[in-house]
Design an enzyme around this catalytic site. Structure first.
Site, PDB file in Angstrom:
ATOM      1  CE  LYS A   1      38.251  52.875  37.707  1.00  0.00           C
ATOM      2  NZ  LYS A   1      39.249  51.989  38.370  1.00  0.00           N
TER       3      LYS A   1
HETATM    4  O1  G3P Z   1      41.369  49.481  38.379  1.00  0.00           O
HETATM    5  C1  G3P Z   1      41.255  48.774  37.202  1.00  0.00           C
HETATM    6  C2  G3P Z   1      42.404  47.880  36.879  1.00  0.00           C
HETATM    7  O2  G3P Z   1      43.624  48.502  37.161  1.00  0.00           O
HETATM    8  C3  G3P Z   1      42.299  46.493  37.448  1.00  0.00           C
HETATM    9  O3  G3P Z   1      43.495  45.831  37.359  1.00  0.00           O
HETATM   10  O4  G3P Z   1      44.964  44.033  38.137  1.00  0.00           O
HETATM   11  O5  G3P Z   1      42.524  43.878  38.609  1.00  0.00           O
HETATM   12  O6  G3P Z   1      43.381  43.575  36.281  1.00  0.00           O
HETATM   13  P1  G3P Z   1      43.589  44.234  37.607  1.00  0.00           P
END
Ligand code: G3P
Length: 224
Positions: A85
């Protein structure tokens, strides 16, 4: 649509892999740090827990050459199916061009606009990850961004897939599905919420009580 688990919690990964139809695990530095564990041992344990499902691990490097080196090292450690990633920026695009030539999968992450997604796909990313909830938080229509990325990929017959991320509720996942997102990555609690409905619980309770009135504690197996 692919469902992927957005966590590095080993117990949760094992539970979701056992019960739900999933294609892999995604992590990021925040998710990894939350476990406060030995980084290498944790990733190896996740690989053991998920077998040949996808494992997406985020780079912490910021220069293309360093990103490529990290991706190679992680790929050597964890084997395929593996995706590095990479947050979208110019260095990330350069790394993506190199890594896609080397045959190492890239998930371009921290995507907030369709043009970031298009550039990522053209550089060779396999997946692009728009952050739905973080867009919704600023009234910027997360599922609308997903829909536009899917449409642009369709317009130009681009093979890259949309891996929508950053979900906080079932409605957001539902809208991503309606927008034809190729994949979503969600936390373990959201898997449970996706299949939960009080009318289902009431229906099952009714079946159980009607059955017991006639057959008591006997099961189907007991009666055949
Ligand atoms: O891994 C990327 C994404 O799922 C992050 O989510 O909850 O930190 O906005 P969040």
């Amino acid at each position: 649509m692919e469902f992927i688990i957005d966590t590095a919690d080993l117990a949760a990964i094992r539970r979701i892999v056992e019960y739900f139809p999933v294609t892999g695990v995604t992590t990021n530095p925040t998710i990894i740090a939350r476990e406060n564990a030995d980084f290498k041992a944790l990733l190896v344990a996740i690989r053991e827990a998920i077998g040949n499902l996808q494992l997406h691990v985020q780079t912490t490097a910021t220069k293309a050459e360093d990103i490529v080196a990290e991706a190679e090292a992680l790929h050597d450690l964890l084997g395929d199916p593996f995706f590095i990633k990479i947050p979208i920026d110019a260095e990330g695009l350069k790394a993506t061009k190199i890594l896609s030539q080397m045959g190492i999968g890239v998930t371009m992450t921290a995507i907030f606009t369709p043009q970031q997604a298009l550039m990522s796909a053209l550089a060779g990313a396999t997946y692009v990850a728009p952050y739905v909830n973080r867009l919704d938080n600023i009234c910027a229509d997360g599922s609308g961004v997903v829909e536009e990325i899917v449409q642009i990929f369709d317009n130009y017959a681009i093979d890259a897939k949309v891996l929508a991320a950053s979900f906080k509720n079932v409605e957001q996942v539902h809208k991503a599905a309606l927008a034809a997102s190729h994949a979503v990555t969600i936390n373990p609690e959201l898997f449970d919420q996706l299949i939960c409905h009080p009318l289902t619980d009431a229906a099952v309770a009714g079946f159980t009580s009607d059955w017991k009135k006639v057959y008591g504690e006997k099961t189907v197996q007991d009666l055949i």
